[in-house]
Design a protein around this motif. Sequence first.
Motif, short mmCIF file in Angstrom:
data_model
loop_
_atom_site.label_atom_id
_atom_site.label_comp_id
_atom_site.label_asym_id
_atom_site.label_seq_id
_atom_site.Cartn_x
_atom_site.Cartn_y
_atom_site.Cartn_z
N PHE A 32 0.82 -1.20 0.00
CA PHE A 32 0.00 0.00 0.00
C PHE A 32 0.86 1.26 0.00
N GLN A 33 0.27 2.32 -0.50
CA GLN A 33 0.94 3.62 -0.52
C GLN A 33 0.47 4.43 0.67
N GLU A 34 1.36 4.68 1.60
CA GLU A 34 1.00 5.44 2.80
C GLU A 34 0.53 6.85 2.41
N GLY A 35 -0.54 7.30 3.04
CA GLY A 35 -1.03 8.65 2.81
C GLY A 35 -1.75 8.85 1.50
N ALA A 36 -2.13 7.75 0.83
CA ALA A 36 -2.75 7.87 -0.49
C ALA A 36 -4.22 8.27 -0.41
N VAL A 37 -4.85 8.08 0.76
CA VAL A 37 -6.28 8.37 0.91
C VAL A 37 -6.49 9.33 2.06
N ALA A 38 -7.22 10.40 1.79
CA ALA A 38 -7.55 11.39 2.82
C ALA A 38 -9.04 11.29 3.17
#
Length: 342
Positions: free
Chosen positions: A211-217
């Motif tokens: 997963f990409q950290e910080g990809a979803v706000a």
Amino acid sequence: MSSQVLILYTGGTIGMVQTEQGLAPASGLEARIKQAMGASLADLPSFDVIELNPLIDSANITPNNWTELVSTLATHWQDYEGFIILHGTDTMAYTTSALSFMLGACDKNVLVTGSQIPLGMNRSDATSNLQAALSLACSHPITDVSLVFDGKLMRGNRVQKVSSGRFKAFTTPNDELLGEIAIDMQLHFDRMLKKSPTTDTLSMSEKALTFQEGAVAVLMLHPSQPISIYQSILNDDNCKAIVLMTYGAGNVPDKNTDFLDFLMQTSLRNKIVINLTQCMHGGVSQGAYAAGSVLSERKVLSGYDMTLEAAFCKLHFLLAQGNSYNDIQEKWDTNICNEFSA
């Protein structure tokens, strides 16, 4: 295989002990389980316990931990009949949602549980929750990644934590229970996720996505929103998607030009936006009110009656699969694992 069930202990209240700084996760849980459960273990499946290192308070969970859990399951998948994950309650709904997308319809039971009071302490609910999970771990086929808590079997991507002080800590506001564990055990197999071998061809190890950290706000609307919030999200190139927590049936401040410009900029910058209601029960009806119709014009997608946790994790899941902005626009309405009501 010496035991039937593998218990993965991540940390969380169920295995915490008192320290000078307060309750904290502690190793040596297997011995404490056997001491607390005593003679009742004779009627339950045999089990082994693996403790993740380091143990963490669930408030510190990140998407990398979801990957670690699935990787651990993959390593031991052929060695046990069923699996139980012991997890802290604070972010339990996020983890159960993430695992439901990653694993899909399981051919072995993957159950998550925990407790509000640590194992072995006065009035603890840990023993009953763990007994219930063990009784289900390999006795009945449960295809959904599920939460076992307070005598209820709940679909993992439909749960939300609703109480910090009651044993009935979780509910599924827009979904029926998968089962109840009381004097008689009642399971609703017709409500469970259907297996689809033609579409699920990945091995267990391949399901451990990165997963990409910080990809979803997550943006919670409220009256008089600071406009600096909009700009910070737009300027963050790492942020690829936004869960927009709207009012009622999916309404937004359609007279607020700063907000409308923000929505326009999200589509121009290829940031996915999901419309999700702040209400616990029900979902969004995008376009039912004039104050919500502006969203469709700006390519905002309906979150239906999904939980925040499910929408957040579904976005992470789709992004981790390598889907582009246009891909997610096309795939979002697919009900992957019964995360919203059809």
